[in-house]
Design an enzyme around this catalytic site. Structure first.
Site, PDB file in Angstrom:
ATOM      1  CG  HIS A   1      -3.359 -17.988 -26.954  1.00  0.00           C
ATOM      2  ND1 HIS A   1      -3.207 -18.084 -28.485  1.00  0.00           N
ATOM      3  CD2 HIS A   1      -1.958 -17.682 -26.519  1.00  0.00           C
ATOM      4  CE1 HIS A   1      -2.098 -18.272 -28.557  1.00  0.00           C
ATOM      5  NE2 HIS A   1      -1.280 -17.665 -27.862  1.00  0.00           N
TER       6      HIS A   1
ATOM      7  CG  ASP B   1      -0.199 -19.978 -31.257  1.00  0.00           C
ATOM      8  OD1 ASP B   1       0.952 -19.676 -31.064  1.00  0.00           O
ATOM      9  OD2 ASP B   1      -0.665 -21.261 -30.283  1.00  0.00           O
TER      10      ASP B   1
END
Length: 387
Positions: A233, A292
């Protein structure tokens, strides 16, 4: 998705238009035997009487099946209470995107979900044809485990390939001290050595002001090698992405960008993130991209109060990857590394995944001229046929 038929032929011959292994090959035939690539060539001759399943796909391009190293296979979420838990992903949702291998991860909620639930789902996906692994642990520190010990999880459980995703720089994290982070990584390293695994530590990055500083200190102040630590991320916001570029260059480290399927006005997409990292001089070999998917996309106010959430999907991963090729940011062979070869190396699976070569797993995705997945083979079995 139907489960495997053990009576199917053990050999398959794929005849395609082109093969990128990831580099382009002159071969157009792939012979698969017992789940692995047995031969590559043109007009391969199969002895009469051999049980061979022939697949004719002259308009399609064969590439290594994609690898998604960050999937909430049991569903993420939970930040808004029980009704905010995300659903589990299905094998068909994975294979439809050309993905042959996933790594399951727990996130915020490791109370109503557990590593045991995660392992059960990973094994179910394997039974349905997807090659699946998992990280032990979750956001919180000390991490939840299967055996009560990180080293034992790595050493005894074949599906466990590392620790994920302990959260740093995030208001949902356990706010681990630096010595706790160092102890976690060292435990994983030793357990992985005992098992002959890479043993990566896949760190969740939030949007907190500390950014990558805990991992910078880890690599500067200890003997831990950079290839064991993977921050993910890193494109949560522009400043963090700039820091990630410097981190990758300073430590010759890999960074993982997320193909977010919902973005703020100034937030970098997976495509934008790869472009910026390349522009800052980060070698493409040190960049990976994951989805994700089936994790939560929660929204909080300025005081950290929960406002609502959506469920992430893996469609953005393929869309961002296609843009890298279609907009000529990367040639196909380099772009494949971002979601296949580089990922295999990071995970320690590069001896059998991430390329099309004799002896490697027959994990193959067939793409059309628009780079859209049409068929996905895992271990030589077609787990996603074109409808």
């Amino acid at each position: 998705m139907k489960r495997h038929d053990p009576d199917l032929p053990l050999m398959t011959l794929l005849r395609v238009g082109r093969i990128h292994a990831p580099e382009p090959l002159e071969a157009t035939d792939i012979l698969i035997a017992d789940g692995r690539i047995a031969a590559l060539g043109c007009d391969l001759d199969i002895p009469r009487g051999w049980p061979v399943n022939r697949v004719e796909a002259p308009d399609l391009i064969a590439v290594p099946a994609f690898i998604d190293q960050h999937v909430h296979v049991t569903g993420g979420g939970g930040e808004g209470g029980g009704g905010s838990r995300c659903p589990a992903i299905t094998a068909e949702e994975i294979a439809a995107m050309g993905i042959g291998t996933v790594v399951g991860v727990l996130g915020t909620d490791s109370i109503s979900r557990s590593p045991a639930d995660l392992l059960a789902k990973v094994r179910d996906l394997k039974a349905e044809g997807i090659d699946a692994y998992m990280y032990t642990g979750a956001y919180r520190v000390p991490p939840p485990t299967l055996t009560g010990d990180l080293q034992r999880d790595l050493a005894w459980i074949p599906e466990v390939i590392g620790l994920g995703e302990p959260a740093i720089s995030d208001h949902r994290s356990s706010q681990p001290r630096q010595d706790e982070i160092e102890r976690l990584v060292s435990e994983v390293r030793v357990g992985a050595m005992l098992a002959g695994k890479r043993g990566i530590c896949h760190f969740h990055l939030g949007d907190g002001k500390r950014g990558l500083e805990p991992l910078r200190r880890l690599l500067s102040e200890t003997e831990i090698p950079a290839d064991q630590v993977i921050p993910t991320h890193v494109n949560r916001h522009r400043a963090l992405l700039e820091e990630a570029a410097d981190y990758a260059l300073t430590f010759a480290a890999c960074v993982d960008v997320t193909a977010f399927d919902e973005l703020g006005e100034d937030d970098p997409s997976g495509f934008d993130a790869v472009c910026l990292l390349l522009d800052r001089g980060v070698p493409v070999e040190r960049i990976t991209m994951s989805s994700d998917c089936n994790g939560s996309l929660p929204e909080f106010d300025a005081q950290g109060a929960y406002l609502g959430m959506r469920v992430a999907r893996n469609t953005a991963l393929i869309a961002d990857w296609q843009r890298l090729v279609n907009e000529k940011v990367l040639p196909l062979e380099d772009a494949l590394g971002v979601i296949s070869g580089n990922v295999a190396r990071v995970l320690g699976l590069h001896h059998r995944k991430g390329r099309l070569a004799v002896g490697f797993d027959a994990d193959i995705t067939l793409l059309d001229s628009q780079l859209q997945p049409r068929r996905t083979f895992v271990g030589g079995r077609c787990v996603y046929p074109e409808r």
